[in-house]
Structure formats: C-alpha cells, structure tokens
Scaffold this motif. Structure first.
Motif, PDB file in Angstrom:
ATOM      1  N   ILE A   1       9.187   3.399  -8.505  1.00  0.00           N
ATOM      2  CA  ILE A   1      10.352   2.654  -7.992  1.00  0.00           C
ATOM      3  C   ILE A   1       9.936   1.764  -6.823  1.00  0.00           C
ATOM      4  O   ILE A   1      10.326   0.595  -6.756  1.00  0.00           O
ATOM      5  N   ASP A   2       9.131   2.285  -5.907  1.00  0.00           N
ATOM      6  CA  ASP A   2       8.686   1.474  -4.767  1.00  0.00           C
ATOM      7  C   ASP A   2       7.796   0.317  -5.210  1.00  0.00           C
ATOM      8  O   ASP A   2       7.894  -0.789  -4.680  1.00  0.00           O
ATOM      9  N   ILE A   3       6.931   0.542  -6.186  1.00  0.00           N
ATOM     10  CA  ILE A   3       6.084  -0.542  -6.706  1.00  0.00           C
ATOM     11  C   ILE A   3       6.952  -1.627  -7.329  1.00  0.00           C
ATOM     12  O   ILE A   3       6.732  -2.822  -7.095  1.00  0.00           O
ATOM     13  N   LEU A   4       7.956  -1.229  -8.092  1.00  0.00           N
ATOM     14  CA  LEU A   4       8.860  -2.214  -8.690  1.00  0.00           C
ATOM     15  C   LEU A   4       9.592  -3.007  -7.608  1.00  0.00           C
ATOM     16  O   LEU A   4       9.765  -4.220  -7.730  1.00  0.00           O
ATOM     17  N   ARG A   5      10.011  -2.335  -6.547  1.00  0.00           N
ATOM     18  CA  ARG A   5      10.678  -3.039  -5.433  1.00  0.00           C
ATOM     19  C   ARG A   5       9.734  -4.049  -4.794  1.00  0.00           C
ATOM     20  O   ARG A   5      10.139  -5.165  -4.473  1.00  0.00           O
ATOM     21  N   MET A   6       8.483  -3.646  -4.579  1.00  0.00           N
ATOM     22  CA  MET A   6       7.525  -4.557  -3.951  1.00  0.00           C
ATOM     23  C   MET A   6       7.263  -5.772  -4.828  1.00  0.00           C
ATOM     24  O   MET A   6       7.218  -6.897  -4.338  1.00  0.00           O
ATOM     25  N   THR A   7       7.109  -5.571  -6.130  1.00  0.00           N
ATOM     26  CA  THR A   7       6.828  -6.698  -7.011  1.00  0.00           C
ATOM     27  C   THR A   7       8.047  -7.591  -7.171  1.00  0.00           C
ATOM     28  O   THR A   7       7.907  -8.804  -7.263  1.00  0.00           O
ATOM     29  N   THR A   8       9.232  -7.024  -7.180  1.00  0.00           N
ATOM     30  CA  THR A   8      10.456  -7.824  -7.267  1.00  0.00           C
ATOM     31  C   THR A   8      10.617  -8.673  -6.011  1.00  0.00           C
ATOM     32  O   THR A   8      10.939  -9.849  -6.087  1.00  0.00           O
ATOM     33  N   LYS A   9      10.364  -8.080  -4.845  1.00  0.00           N
ATOM     34  CA  LYS A   9      10.436  -8.834  -3.589  1.00  0.00           C
ATOM     35  C   LYS A   9       9.467  -9.998  -3.604  1.00  0.00           C
ATOM     36  O   LYS A   9       9.790 -11.104  -3.218  1.00  0.00           O
TER      37      LYS A   9
ATOM     38  N   ALA B   1       2.394  -6.137   4.908  1.00  0.00           N
ATOM     39  CA  ALA B   1       3.850  -6.299   4.808  1.00  0.00           C
ATOM     40  C   ALA B   1       4.553  -5.060   4.279  1.00  0.00           C
ATOM     41  O   ALA B   1       5.639  -4.719   4.733  1.00  0.00           O
ATOM     42  N   ASN B   2       3.953  -4.391   3.322  1.00  0.00           N
ATOM     43  CA  ASN B   2       4.606  -3.240   2.702  1.00  0.00           C
ATOM     44  C   ASN B   2       3.671  -2.043   2.701  1.00  0.00           C
ATOM     45  O   ASN B   2       2.717  -2.010   1.930  1.00  0.00           O
ATOM     46  N   ILE B   3       3.980  -1.097   3.544  1.00  0.00           N
ATOM     47  CA  ILE B   3       3.245   0.160   3.565  1.00  0.00           C
ATOM     48  C   ILE B   3       4.269   1.265   3.345  1.00  0.00           C
ATOM     49  O   ILE B   3       5.278   1.339   4.047  1.00  0.00           O
ATOM     50  N   TYR B   4       4.003   2.092   2.354  1.00  0.00           N
ATOM     51  CA  TYR B   4       4.869   3.224   2.049  1.00  0.00           C
ATOM     52  C   TYR B   4       4.082   4.502   2.284  1.00  0.00           C
ATOM     53  O   TYR B   4       3.016   4.691   1.714  1.00  0.00           O
TER      54      TYR B   4
ATOM     55  N   MET C   1       0.844  -1.159   0.000  1.00  0.00           N
ATOM     56  CA  MET C   1       0.000   0.000   0.000  1.00  0.00           C
ATOM     57  C   MET C   1       0.897   1.232   0.000  1.00  0.00           C
ATOM     58  O   MET C   1       1.883   1.279   0.726  1.00  0.00           O
ATOM     59  N   ILE C   2       0.546   2.182  -0.841  1.00  0.00           N
ATOM     60  CA  ILE C   2       1.299   3.433  -0.904  1.00  0.00           C
ATOM     61  C   ILE C   2       0.338   4.576  -0.599  1.00  0.00           C
ATOM     62  O   ILE C   2      -0.711   4.693  -1.229  1.00  0.00           O
ATOM     63  N   LEU C   3       0.706   5.390   0.367  1.00  0.00           N
ATOM     64  CA  LEU C   3      -0.136   6.515   0.780  1.00  0.00           C
ATOM     65  C   LEU C   3       0.628   7.817   0.597  1.00  0.00           C
ATOM     66  O   LEU C   3       1.777   7.934   1.015  1.00  0.00           O
TER      67      LEU C   3
ATOM     68  N   ALA D   1       5.972  13.141  -7.138  1.00  0.00           N
ATOM     69  CA  ALA D   1       6.462  11.935  -6.466  1.00  0.00           C
ATOM     70  C   ALA D   1       6.158  10.661  -7.239  1.00  0.00           C
ATOM     71  O   ALA D   1       6.483   9.572  -6.782  1.00  0.00           O
ATOM     72  N   ILE D   2       5.572  10.790  -8.404  1.00  0.00           N
ATOM     73  CA  ILE D   2       5.159   9.604  -9.162  1.00  0.00           C
ATOM     74  C   ILE D   2       6.347   8.705  -9.496  1.00  0.00           C
ATOM     75  O   ILE D   2       6.265   7.484  -9.376  1.00  0.00           O
TER      76      ILE D   2
END
Length: 98
Positions: free
Chosen positions: A82-90, A33-36, A1-3, A76-77
């Motif tokens: 970048i954060d979405i790519l990190r989450m999907t790679t993880k 697990a992943n909140i940004y 989740m990204i806020l 900030a897009i």
C-alpha cells in the motif's frame, strides 16, 4: 525507502562495530522525500528505544507502528505494498503535465 525493524546502529548498547554507520548517513537519509519506518511492538530483536531514536532524528518520515508481527515482518507485506502504491501514485501526480 521502506525500512522494517531497522536497528539504530549508533546505539551504544549494541556491540556492532562492523555495522556502524557513517556520521553523515542519518543526515543524508533525512534528505529523501519518502521514508517509511515499520516497527512492530512485538519485534524480539530491535528494541522500541531504537525505533524512537529514528523518530527523533527524522520527524518527517512516515511511521508505521504494528503489533502482532515478529522481526521477520512477513505480516507487514500488505502494508508495504500500500505504501509503495502511494509513493508511485504521488510521483505520477507530481510529474503530470495537467
């Protein structure tokens, strides 16, 4: 989740009764697990004190503090991608059979 610039609706200084969150919302949110959380020091809508309240409640979240970006967070897009790519790679790495 990204806020992005998320107001802390339980802040007593905001009269936003129509947006009050359920008592267990923050507890359940903390189970993800992943909140940004993105916050800009130049956000003209959400005060820094509300961002700090989330930091206190969810210390394991990922915190992105930016500057020079208004509450629209259009600037900030690229960071979000970048954060979405990190989450999907993880997730791919965790589901790998190797």
């Amino acid at each position: 989740m990204i806020l992005f610039g998320a107001p802390f609706w339980k802040d007593q200084n905001w009269d936003v009764s129509e947006y009050v969150i359920e008592e267990d919302f923050v507890t359940n949110l903390g189970k993800l697990a992943n909140i940004y959380f993105y916050y800009s020091m130049d956000d003209e809508v959400v005060p820094h004190s509300q961002f700090k309240l989330y930091q206190k409640l969810m210390p394991k979240a990922h915190w992105r503090v930016l500057s020079g970006i208004d509450h629209s967070y259009h600037g900030a897009i690229q960071n979000m991608v970048i954060d979405i790519l990190r989450m999907t790679t993880k997730r791919k790495d965790e589901n790998s059979d190797f």
